[in-house]
Design an enzyme around this catalytic site. Structure first.
Site, PDB file in Angstrom:
ATOM      1  N   GLN A  17       0.827  -1.211   0.000  1.00  0.00           N
ATOM      2  CA  GLN A  17       0.000   0.000   0.000  1.00  0.00           C
ATOM      3  C   GLN A  17       0.869   1.273   0.000  1.00  0.00           C
ATOM      4  OE1 GLN A  17      -3.629   1.049   2.745  1.00  0.00           O
ATOM      5  NE2 GLN A  17      -1.823   1.647   3.875  1.00  0.00           N
ATOM      6  N   SER A 130       6.280   2.118  13.677  1.00  0.00           N
ATOM      7  CA  SER A 130       4.868   1.757  13.836  1.00  0.00           C
ATOM      8  C   SER A 130       4.343   2.065  15.230  1.00  0.00           C
ATOM      9  CB  SER A 130       4.735   0.252  13.580  1.00  0.00           C
ATOM     10  OG  SER A 130       3.521  -0.230  14.086  1.00  0.00           O
ATOM     11  N   GLU A 132       2.658   0.146  16.772  1.00  0.00           N
ATOM     12  CA  GLU A 132       2.736  -1.112  17.539  1.00  0.00           C
ATOM     13  C   GLU A 132       3.981  -1.143  18.428  1.00  0.00           C
ATOM     14  OE1 GLU A 132       0.649  -3.878  17.911  1.00  0.00           O
ATOM     15  OE2 GLU A 132      -0.850  -2.657  16.911  1.00  0.00           O
ATOM     16  N   TYR A 155       6.199  -8.378  16.278  1.00  0.00           N
ATOM     17  CA  TYR A 155       6.249  -7.335  15.242  1.00  0.00           C
ATOM     18  C   TYR A 155       6.697  -6.004  15.856  1.00  0.00           C
ATOM     19  CZ  TYR A 155       4.604  -3.740  12.047  1.00  0.00           C
ATOM     20  OH  TYR A 155       4.533  -2.626  11.255  1.00  0.00           O
ATOM     21  N   HIS A 185      -3.027   3.135   8.932  1.00  0.00           N
ATOM     22  CA  HIS A 185      -3.465   3.978   7.819  1.00  0.00           C
ATOM     23  C   HIS A 185      -3.980   3.064   6.711  1.00  0.00           C
ATOM     24  CE1 HIS A 185       0.850   3.367   7.964  1.00  0.00           C
ATOM     25  NE2 HIS A 185       0.882   3.359   6.644  1.00  0.00           N
TER      26      HIS A 185
HETATM   27  P1  GDR Z   1      -2.724  -3.728  13.311  1.00  0.00           P
HETATM   28  O1  GDR Z   1      -3.771  -3.877  12.111  1.00  0.00           O
HETATM   29  O2  GDR Z   1      -2.409  -5.029  13.948  1.00  0.00           O
HETATM   30  O3  GDR Z   1      -3.231  -2.641  14.210  1.00  0.00           O
HETATM   31  O4  GDR Z   1      -1.393  -3.268  12.577  1.00  0.00           O
HETATM   32  P2  GDR Z   1      -4.907  -4.951  11.845  1.00  0.00           P
HETATM   33  O5  GDR Z   1      -5.827  -4.319  10.866  1.00  0.00           O
HETATM   34  O6  GDR Z   1      -4.355  -6.284  11.498  1.00  0.00           O
HETATM   35  O7  GDR Z   1      -5.642  -5.112  13.283  1.00  0.00           O
HETATM   36  C1  GDR Z   1      -6.321  -4.039  13.903  1.00  0.00           C
HETATM   37  C2  GDR Z   1      -7.131  -4.546  15.053  1.00  0.00           C
HETATM   38  O8  GDR Z   1      -8.222  -5.338  14.558  1.00  0.00           O
HETATM   39  C3  GDR Z   1      -8.366  -6.500  15.361  1.00  0.00           C
HETATM   40  N1  GDR Z   1      -9.041  -7.564  14.613  1.00  0.00           N
HETATM   41  C4  GDR Z   1      -8.564  -8.154  13.491  1.00  0.00           C
HETATM   42  N2  GDR Z   1      -7.431  -7.934  12.794  1.00  0.00           N
HETATM   43  C5  GDR Z   1      -7.222  -8.673  11.684  1.00  0.00           C
HETATM   44  N3  GDR Z   1      -6.121  -8.449  10.943  1.00  0.00           N
HETATM   45  N4  GDR Z   1      -8.109  -9.643  11.274  1.00  0.00           N
HETATM   46  C6  GDR Z   1      -9.271  -9.916  11.969  1.00  0.00           C
HETATM   47  O9  GDR Z   1     -10.047 -10.777  11.589  1.00  0.00           O
HETATM   48  C7  GDR Z   1      -9.505  -9.126  13.131  1.00  0.00           C
HETATM   49  N5  GDR Z   1     -10.517  -9.083  14.031  1.00  0.00           N
HETATM   50  C8  GDR Z   1     -10.219  -8.136  14.925  1.00  0.00           C
HETATM   51  C9  GDR Z   1      -6.942  -6.836  15.765  1.00  0.00           C
HETATM   52  O10 GDR Z   1      -6.923  -7.715  16.884  1.00  0.00           O
HETATM   53  C10 GDR Z   1      -6.392  -5.447  16.045  1.00  0.00           C
HETATM   54  O11 GDR Z   1      -6.734  -5.061  17.347  1.00  0.00           O
HETATM   55  C11 GDR Z   1      -1.402  -2.454  11.417  1.00  0.00           C
HETATM   56  C12 GDR Z   1      -0.353  -3.039  10.467  1.00  0.00           C
HETATM   57  O12 GDR Z   1      -0.437  -2.350   9.232  1.00  0.00           O
HETATM   58  C13 GDR Z   1       1.035  -2.863  11.027  1.00  0.00           C
HETATM   59  O13 GDR Z   1       1.987  -3.318  10.084  1.00  0.00           O
HETATM   60  C14 GDR Z   1       1.239  -1.380  11.315  1.00  0.00           C
HETATM   61  O14 GDR Z   1       2.525  -1.169  11.832  1.00  0.00           O
HETATM   62  C15 GDR Z   1       0.180  -0.907  12.295  1.00  0.00           C
HETATM   63  O15 GDR Z   1      -1.104  -1.131  11.735  1.00  0.00           O
HETATM   64  C16 GDR Z   1       0.314   0.568  12.594  1.00  0.00           C
END
Ligand code: GDR
Length: 325
Positions: A17, A130, A132, A155, A185
């Site tokens: 992205q 990040s 994170e 991570y 983002h």
């Molecule tokens: P994140 O993004 O871990 O914050 O990292 P993600 O969209 O994966 O998760 C955000 C939140 O949603 C909850 N969640 C789920 N997440 C995913 N992926 N799939 C699911 O089915 C789901 N259900 C609930 C997660 O538990 C979490 O709390 C992103 C990435 O882009 C990193 O690389 C970056 O560094 C950070 O954002 C800033």
């Protein structure tokens, strides 16, 4: 009259992205862009397919785990700017492949920094840090550049180590090694494994009768979601400053996953509760419960301010997926 030399930039993670938006931005500003992509068995260049024929875009094969290729590219191009967007970026998967995560996200950065130091010390380097890297429960929000960083997953650890290496190469060797701590983002180009895209794609499919349910993990976590093209512009701005530094890039608003889901289903007139099911193994062993960023330093240094709000982001993503699934 002598032709003006085009600036040169290397982008790792150009098929992702942020990498693809940055490639477009730099080409629009008349850079010569070298995009590093991994060789994978399934062609994954859909975000940059429209750039492959561009006369000033150069596709280069390489890998953050293949240090020779990183060094060779740095030596060959000696770029004005080096943007490191490549990463193993899936937080949940980092629990399953922690070693791989550290190798790619930390050692890859170390190799780039060292190659720049030895062979191209004038190169400006951007490291994608990040939100994170934060996340210890109980630390008061909003998070800024001075907030303690105590990551909750492999991570985050890998990114924090890379962040410290970037700082160390700046202080120790005087490199222009700069970093943005970007909060989540999103955009239509977001990978399907991230929650926002997973939701908006499912909404479009469910609306069209192509999917019955949406399986999700933790709905209570809250994230500070921004608009990726605006965040990429922020990164380019950080690279234009006189001095390298650390900047939080965030919107200053936070919303739960549940709110995102409700808003997305609401766009197509569906009640999300009828379609969303919780799948336990999508929950993380340790999930950062609340992320909210304070981008005051960034705003003061550059005037940057995000325009796209939470509802705009959800709307644009749903709209795109309705047109494309
Ligand atoms: P994140 O993004 O871990 O914050 O990292 P993600 O969209 O994966 O998760 C955000 C939140 O949603 C909850 N969640 C789920 N997440 C995913 N992926 N799939 C699911 O089915 C789901 N259900 C609930 C997660 O538990 C979490 O709390 C992103 C990435 O882009 C990193 O690389 C970056 O560094 C950070 O954002 C800033």
């Amino acid at each position: 009259m002598a032709k003006k030399r085009r600036k040169t930039a290397i982008i790792t993670g150009v098929t992702g992205q942020d990498g693809s938006y940055m490639a477009e931005l730099l080409l629009s500003k008349e850079y010569e862009v070298y995009g590093l992509m991994r060789r994978v068995s399934t062609w994954n260049s859909r975000r940059i397919d429209h750039l492959l024929e561009h006369p000033h875009f150069h596709k280069k094969y390489g890998d953050l785990d293949d240090h020779a290729s990183l060094i060779a590219l740095t030596v060959d191009v000696k770029p004005d700017e080096f943007y490191n967007f490549g990463a193993m970026s899936q937080v949940r998967i980092s629990f399953e492949i922690p070693r791989d995560t550290i190798t790619t996200n930390t050692l890859g950065v170390l190799t780039i920094l060292d190659a720049i130091r030895r062979f191209s010390p004038k190169t400006r380097f951007y490291q994608a840090s990040s939100s994170e890297m934060f996340g210890e429960p109980g630390v008061p929000v909003p998070f800024n550049e001075k907030t303690p960083m105590i990551p909750q997953n492999p991570y985050g650890v890998s990114k924090l180590a890379a962040y410290h290496l970037t700082q160390q190469y700046r202080h120790g060797y005087g490199l222009f090694a700069t970093t943005g701590i970007l909060f989540n983002h999103e955009s239509p180009r977001r990978g399907e494994n991230f929650v926002t895209k997973k939701v908006t794609q499912a909404v479009a499919r469910i609306k069209k009768g192509k999917q019955n349910f949406l399986m999700l993990g933790n709905l209570d976590a809250k994230r500070d979601w921004g608009w990726a093209p605006e965040f990429v512009e922020a990164i380019h701005t950080i690279m234009r400053l006189d001095k390298p530094d650390v900047f939080v890039v965030a919107t200053g608003e936070t919303h739960s996953i549940r709110e995102f889901v409700e808003e997305a289903f609401g766009h197509v007139g569906l009640d999300w509760k009828k379609f969303v099911k919780i799948q336990e193994d999508l929950k993380r062993p340790n999930d950062v419960p609340l992320l909210l960023g304070d981008a005051t330093k960034m705003r003061r240094a550059t005037g940057w301010k995000p325009k796209m709000k939470f509802k705009d982001i959800v709307r644009e993503m749903v709209k795109y997926d309705l047109e494309h699934v």
